[in-house]
Design a protein around this motif. Structure first.
Motif, PDB file in Angstrom:
ATOM      1  N   HIS A   1       0.834  -1.201   0.000  1.00 50.57           N
ATOM      2  CA  HIS A   1       0.000   0.000   0.000  1.00 50.57           C
ATOM      3  C   HIS A   1       0.875   1.259   0.000  1.00 50.57           C
ATOM      4  CE1 HIS A   1      -3.970  -2.067   1.395  1.00 50.57           C
ATOM      5  NE2 HIS A   1      -3.636  -2.317   0.149  1.00 50.57           N
ATOM      6  N   GLU A   2       1.333   1.584  -1.168  1.00 48.19           N
ATOM      7  CA  GLU A   2       2.144   2.776  -1.394  1.00 48.19           C
ATOM      8  C   GLU A   2       1.770   3.353  -2.754  1.00 48.19           C
ATOM      9  OE1 GLU A   2       5.905   0.835  -1.082  1.00 48.19           O
ATOM     10  OE2 GLU A   2       6.022   0.451  -3.241  1.00 48.19           O
ATOM     11  N   ARG A   3       2.287   4.495  -3.097  1.00 51.26           N
ATOM     12  CA  ARG A   3       1.979   5.084  -4.402  1.00 51.26           C
ATOM     13  C   ARG A   3       2.805   4.393  -5.485  1.00 51.26           C
ATOM     14  NH1 ARG A   3      -1.649   8.812  -3.608  1.00 51.26           N
ATOM     15  NH2 ARG A   3      -1.859   9.052  -5.862  1.00 51.26           N
ATOM     16  N   ILE A   4       2.137   4.099  -6.582  1.00 50.46           N
ATOM     17  CA  ILE A   4       2.802   3.487  -7.733  1.00 50.46           C
ATOM     18  C   ILE A   4       2.902   4.570  -8.802  1.00 50.46           C
ATOM     19  CG2 ILE A   4       2.711   1.642  -9.445  1.00 50.46           C
ATOM     20  CD1 ILE A   4       0.765   0.183  -7.487  1.00 50.46           C
ATOM     21  N   GLU A   5       4.110   4.865  -9.246  1.00 50.99           N
ATOM     22  CA  GLU A   5       4.319   5.996 -10.143  1.00 50.99           C
ATOM     23  C   GLU A   5       5.123   5.581 -11.373  1.00 50.99           C
ATOM     24  OE1 GLU A   5       6.194   8.769  -7.500  1.00 50.99           O
ATOM     25  OE2 GLU A   5       4.270   9.579  -6.798  1.00 50.99           O
ATOM     26  N   TRP A   6       4.784   6.164 -12.501  1.00 49.37           N
ATOM     27  CA  TRP A   6       5.575   6.004 -13.714  1.00 49.37           C
ATOM     28  C   TRP A   6       5.262   7.170 -14.655  1.00 49.37           C
ATOM     29  CZ3 TRP A   6       0.976   3.459 -13.075  1.00 49.37           C
ATOM     30  CH2 TRP A   6       0.056   3.471 -14.127  1.00 49.37           C
ATOM     31  N   THR A   7       6.162   7.394 -15.594  1.00 54.38           N
ATOM     32  CA  THR A   7       5.937   8.410 -16.620  1.00 54.38           C
ATOM     33  C   THR A   7       5.418   7.713 -17.868  1.00 54.38           C
ATOM     34  OG1 THR A   7       7.676   9.840 -15.753  1.00 54.38           O
ATOM     35  CG2 THR A   7       6.966  10.234 -18.022  1.00 54.38           C
ATOM     36  N   ASP A   8       4.167   7.981 -18.180  1.00 55.34           N
ATOM     37  CA  ASP A   8       3.507   7.318 -19.299  1.00 55.34           C
ATOM     38  C   ASP A   8       3.852   8.019 -20.608  1.00 55.34           C
ATOM     39  OD1 ASP A   8       1.011   5.257 -19.570  1.00 55.34           O
ATOM     40  OD2 ASP A   8       0.875   6.824 -21.104  1.00 55.34           O
ATOM     41  N   GLY A   9       4.063   7.220 -21.654  1.00 53.93           N
ATOM     42  CA  GLY A   9       4.447   7.775 -22.950  1.00 53.93           C
ATOM     43  C   GLY A   9       3.404   8.673 -23.573  1.00 53.93           C
ATOM     44  N   ILE A  10       2.144   8.552 -23.144  1.00 55.19           N
ATOM     45  CA  ILE A  10       1.061   9.384 -23.671  1.00 55.19           C
ATOM     46  C   ILE A  10       0.432  10.230 -22.569  1.00 55.19           C
ATOM     47  CG2 ILE A  10      -1.248   9.361 -24.711  1.00 55.19           C
ATOM     48  CD1 ILE A  10      -0.399   6.865 -26.271  1.00 55.19           C
ATOM     49  N   LEU A  11       0.162   9.628 -21.429  1.00 57.04           N
ATOM     50  CA  LEU A  11      -0.567  10.301 -20.361  1.00 57.04           C
ATOM     51  C   LEU A  11       0.315  11.162 -19.466  1.00 57.04           C
ATOM     52  CD1 LEU A  11      -2.905   7.362 -19.265  1.00 57.04           C
ATOM     53  CD2 LEU A  11      -3.368   9.166 -20.935  1.00 57.04           C
ATOM     54  N   GLY A  12       1.640  11.006 -19.580  1.00 61.99           N
ATOM     55  CA  GLY A  12       2.535  11.784 -18.729  1.00 61.99           C
ATOM     56  C   GLY A  12       2.751  11.125 -17.378  1.00 61.99           C
ATOM     57  N   ASP A  13       2.984  11.925 -16.349  1.00 60.09           N
ATOM     58  CA  ASP A  13       3.269  11.377 -15.015  1.00 60.09           C
ATOM     59  C   ASP A  13       1.998  10.808 -14.384  1.00 60.09           C
ATOM     60  OD1 ASP A  13       5.919  12.061 -15.208  1.00 60.09           O
ATOM     61  OD2 ASP A  13       5.653  14.009 -14.229  1.00 60.09           O
TER      62      ASP A  13
ATOM     63  N   HIS B   1       4.593  10.015 -28.703  1.00 59.40           N
ATOM     64  CA  HIS B   1       4.412  11.178 -27.831  1.00 59.40           C
ATOM     65  C   HIS B   1       3.494  12.236 -28.438  1.00 59.40           C
ATOM     66  CE1 HIS B   1       7.483   9.422 -25.330  1.00 59.40           C
ATOM     67  NE2 HIS B   1       8.344   9.429 -26.333  1.00 59.40           N
ATOM     68  N   ARG B   2       3.096  12.063 -29.695  1.00 56.80           N
ATOM     69  CA  ARG B   2       2.209  13.015 -30.359  1.00 56.80           C
ATOM     70  C   ARG B   2       0.736  12.726 -30.085  1.00 56.80           C
ATOM     71  NH1 ARG B   2       4.384  17.476 -32.381  1.00 56.80           N
ATOM     72  NH2 ARG B   2       3.165  17.471 -34.327  1.00 56.80           N
ATOM     73  N   PHE B   3       0.476  11.617 -29.393  1.00 54.38           N
ATOM     74  CA  PHE B   3      -0.908  11.222 -29.140  1.00 54.38           C
ATOM     75  C   PHE B   3      -1.405  11.814 -27.834  1.00 54.38           C
ATOM     76  CE2 PHE B   3       0.442   8.379 -32.363  1.00 54.38           C
ATOM     77  CZ  PHE B   3      -0.699   8.059 -33.069  1.00 54.38           C
ATOM     78  N   GLY B   4      -2.727  12.055 -27.765  1.00 53.80           N
ATOM     79  CA  GLY B   4      -3.330  12.655 -26.588  1.00 53.80           C
ATOM     80  C   GLY B   4      -4.174  11.676 -25.800  1.00 53.80           C
ATOM     81  N   ALA B   5      -4.660  12.152 -24.657  1.00 54.88           N
ATOM     82  CA  ALA B   5      -5.412  11.301 -23.743  1.00 54.88           C
ATOM     83  C   ALA B   5      -6.912  11.332 -23.990  1.00 54.88           C
ATOM     84  CB  ALA B   5      -5.122  11.727 -22.303  1.00 54.88           C
ATOM     85  N   ALA B   6      -7.401  12.334 -24.710  1.00 54.92           N
ATOM     86  CA  ALA B   6      -8.849  12.493 -24.888  1.00 54.92           C
ATOM     87  C   ALA B   6      -9.418  11.361 -25.734  1.00 54.92           C
ATOM     88  CB  ALA B   6      -9.149  13.829 -25.556  1.00 54.92           C
TER      89      ALA B   6
END
Length: 441
Positions: free
Chosen positions: A149-161, A291-296
């Motif tokens: 039970h901790e924060r899981i973090e990564w930098t996503d190629g599309i969604l960012g942090d 990296h040119r793709f968006g999250a919407a």
């Protein structure tokens, strides 16, 4: 080395949503000169069918998405069993016995209390005797991975942090009560052992990714780079989920959609770059940037594929469509001039048949009442043939001199009389192909 994978389940035909995932992973691998793996997720023996495995391969070959190797998860069950044993030894894997009804009641109770509806880990408090009694009563339980039970973090190629609190997520079930290994652990083991460096998948997998990161770390693996693409919607923003069955790749192929039209659209849809028809796979690879793709959410309209298909066909030489021209019934000696005439006037290759029927059988003349005398006079001036590329110009010149008509008043009635249509190919190209001219009367 960059290694990506596409991991479809052979429980049905792949559709445009699957293609988006497959194409992005393929283009990343090819742009980096890496490896693209086709990994068949067939751990469900009841739903997985060999006919769908074959269909997946056929659809990908049709599109030119050639894989470097094929893996089948049903052949790697021993590897998943070893990983499960390792997690048990670490105290990160535990058996739980709640029924679906009991789990539903727990979730409702938590929601009523304003708490996140996550599994309460009640199974961790069971004694060995209680577990044995439950097995006797209900059969084997499911096996859950115990999240830290901790924060899981990564930098996503599309969604960012991305940052997800693991305490807001239920401990994931990795093995069902009947022993079936689920995707979550199978994928982790495969990605780790196959050296997968980049994983692109739908944004509905973000929570899965968070849990898989912890499983990867627990098993001593290296996390790949993750990117989560947006989900497709219909043209009005409506959910596509219920329509995906009608958007299977083989259905689009049956409708005449050309591979490069489909790939060109899917390689840019949802990105900040405009959709551009590409001539070959090399152009698609060169122009791709995850990296040119968006999250919407991304709107997909199947009708957009047909103008792209038409434009693609216009660019092709006869050699690339010779079989389709022959299948339409066109004699070999007429194939070249026929294709030169028809290519600008078709949307899909199935339209060729109609144009050849017009050439072979002629058309019912479309003659307005006020043009009847004019057409009769014009037809009387039409030479017997054979016609060539100069015939139309020479004939219309003679008709103009004899009748005084010119411009649209000259050309439109003649087109309608010869073809039964108000618009179509250049008449200079079409006239030499007309085997029958009904307007002669």
């Amino acid at each position: 080395m960059t290694t990506t994978r596409f991991a479809p389940s052979p429980t049905g035909y792949i559709h445009v949503g699957n293609l988006r995932t497959a194409l992005m992973n393929y283009l990343i691998a090819r742009k980096a000169g890496g490896t693209f793996i086709l990994r068949i997720d067939d751990t469900d023996p009841e739903r997985s069918k060999e006919e769908y495995v074959d269909a997946i391969k056929q659809d990908m070959e049709w599109l030119g998405l050639h894989w470097d190797k094929v893996e089948r998860q049903s052949e790697r069950l021993d590897r998943y069993a070893e990983a499960a044993d390792k997690l048990r030894e670490m105290g990160r894997f535990y058996e739980a016995f709640e029924t679906p009804t009991e789990l539903d009641l727990k979730r409702k109770k938590q929601l009523n209390m304003g708490k996140p509806p996550v599994y309460d880990r009640a199974a961790l408090n069971l004694s060995d005797a209680e577990k044995e009694a439950l097995r006797s009563e209900r059969g084997n339980g499911v096996w859950r991975f115990k999240l830290d039970h901790e924060r899981i973090e990564w930098t996503d190629g599309i969604l960012g942090d991305i940052s997800i609190d693991a305490s807001s997520v239920s401990d994931p079930v990795l093995i069902r009560g009947d022993g079936q290994v689920l995707y979550t652990i199978a994928s982790v083991v495969d990605d780790t052992e196959m050296g997968v460096t980049d994983v692109v998948r739908g944004s509905d997998h973000v929570t899965n990714t968070a849990t898989q990161i912890q499983i990867i770390e627990a098993l001593g693996g290296t996390c790949p780079r993750f990117a989560h693409h947006s989900l497709l919607t219909g043209p009005q923003g409506e959910a596509l989920s219920k329509r995906l069955g009608t958007l299977a790749l083989r259905d689009l192929r049956e409708q005449g959609v050309q591979p490069m039209a489909l790939l060109s659209l899917m390689a840019r849809l949802g990105s900040s770059d405009p959709v551009e028809l590409r001539s070959d796979m090399a152009e698609l690879i060169e122009g791709f940037d995850i990296h040119r793709f968006g999250a919407a959410p991304t709107k997909f309209d199947v009708q957009d594929l047909f103008p792209l298909t038409a434009r693609h066909l216009q660019s092709l030489p006869l050699a690339d469509v010779a079989d389709a021209v022959a299948d339409a019934g066109v004699p070999a000696e007429l194939a070249e001039p026929f294709w030169a005439m028809a290519r600008e006037n078709i949307t899909t290759l199935s339209d060729l048949k109609g144009w050849w029927e017009l050439c072979r059988d002629g058309a019912e003349p479309l003659i307005d009442e006020e043009d009847r005398e004019f057409i009769a006079a014009a037809v009387a001036l039409l030479p017997e043939g054979p016609f060539n590329g100069e015939t139309w110009g020479e004939w219309t010149k003679a008709v103009k001199e004899a009748t005084g008509r010119k411009g649209k008043g000259l050309f439109m009635p003649l087109r309608k009389a010869l073809t039964g249509m108000e618009r179509g190919p250049e008449m200079a190209s079409l006239l030499p192909l007309l085997q029958v001219i009904r307007a002669r009367g």
